[in-house]
Write a protein that holds these residues in place. Sequence first.
Motif, short mmCIF file in Angstrom:
data_model
loop_
_atom_site.label_atom_id
_atom_site.label_comp_id
_atom_site.label_asym_id
_atom_site.label_seq_id
_atom_site.Cartn_x
_atom_site.Cartn_y
_atom_site.Cartn_z
N THR A 133 -7.81 -2.81 5.21
CA THR A 133 -6.92 -2.31 4.15
C THR A 133 -7.28 -0.91 3.68
O THR A 133 -6.57 -0.34 2.85
CB THR A 133 -6.97 -3.26 2.93
N THR A 186 0.83 -1.21 0.00
CA THR A 186 0.00 0.00 0.00
C THR A 186 0.86 1.26 0.00
O THR A 186 0.57 2.22 -0.71
CB THR A 186 -0.92 0.00 1.23
N CYS A 202 -6.61 -0.74 -2.72
CA CYS A 202 -6.72 -1.34 -1.39
C CYS A 202 -7.90 -2.30 -1.32
O CYS A 202 -7.83 -3.33 -0.64
CB CYS A 202 -6.85 -0.24 -0.33
#
Length: 376
Positions: free
Chosen positions: A316, A111, A294
Amino acid sequence: MSSEQTTSIIHPPKERIGRLFKPVQWLLLISVSLVFSVLLHDWNVPASLLVGPMIIGIAMGTNGATISMPKPLYLGAQSVLGVMIGGSMTVGILTSFASDWPMILGIAAITLVASSFLGWILCVKQVLPGTAGIWGSTPGAASAMVIMADAFGADARLVAFMQYVRVVIVVAVASSVANFWVDPEMLAAMGPHEWFPAFDLGGFAITLCLVVACCFIGFKSGLPSGPLLVSIIVTMILHVGGFVDVVLPEWFLGLTYAMIGWVIGLKFTPPVLRHAAHALPKILLSIFVLIGFCAGISVLLVVFMGVDPLTAYLATSPGGLDSVAIIAASTNVDLSFILVLQATRFFMVLLFGPPLARLVARRTAHHVENRMNGSP
């Protein structure tokens, strides 16, 4: 140029709400937020006590409100939230991290790399000046990134705008997703909501002392988001060790959520909006790309690890640790799994975000300079 025109440039006229006395603005903010939050709660909107004040704060901020949350109250709200998160940590969570740490660190790292790549594109395409796009794209530590961006010479206004626009969008999307998974029959079975249940007054007093102590230490530490970080770490150690039981009544947490919502909302002032208006479509595109990325990771968690979809999505989600924790606490999800992933990414952003942003910024500056000089 006439004297009136000169005066209007140096001292632009106040927008509607800005003409009101500050006590009136505060009264308006609090009263309308209270009514709107209750309505959202009755409509079963998750994290209504965060979302309602945040929306009202945006509405007032973009109409020229001149009030802002006093810093001690905001720091205290961070500390309360940190104590809540730390009190949610258990031995099971630490065991889960110990067994799944490669996956957790991998998701956080992916990420962070993806957000840095998006920021690099914004800078190379000169959507935002300097390195603002890089700092603005980094997920999970909005206030910390604004502080660091300003310290390293980026336009803090644009970074704040991009960070808090992303937080608002993530909160809105996450609340909508959470509401989609709420079972109406379960809500009906819960009966009327009790806002002021009985609680352990002695435990609440001890918790307040812990909040004040962690807030003071966190502030003096000089760490970005120090009150939040110190409160999470200290409370987690004390709670897991069995030394303290966190007691935070819902009405008190509601006040904390409202303060955080107001801080986010009031960031959206007319000058900031005007400054970022030309780049808004591309900023929004980059935010939705990051949210989609995500969400794709959350699908992998569902397919390969059997995590329920809402837990995977919130774990996430590229919002701030504080806002995601508030949403997670108001829904039926695996809070421990969400907090482990979000907290890990938060610490990774604080540790690796600034050097990674500086590295990308140097590469970007070199790339842009070559383009301007006509070099390949």
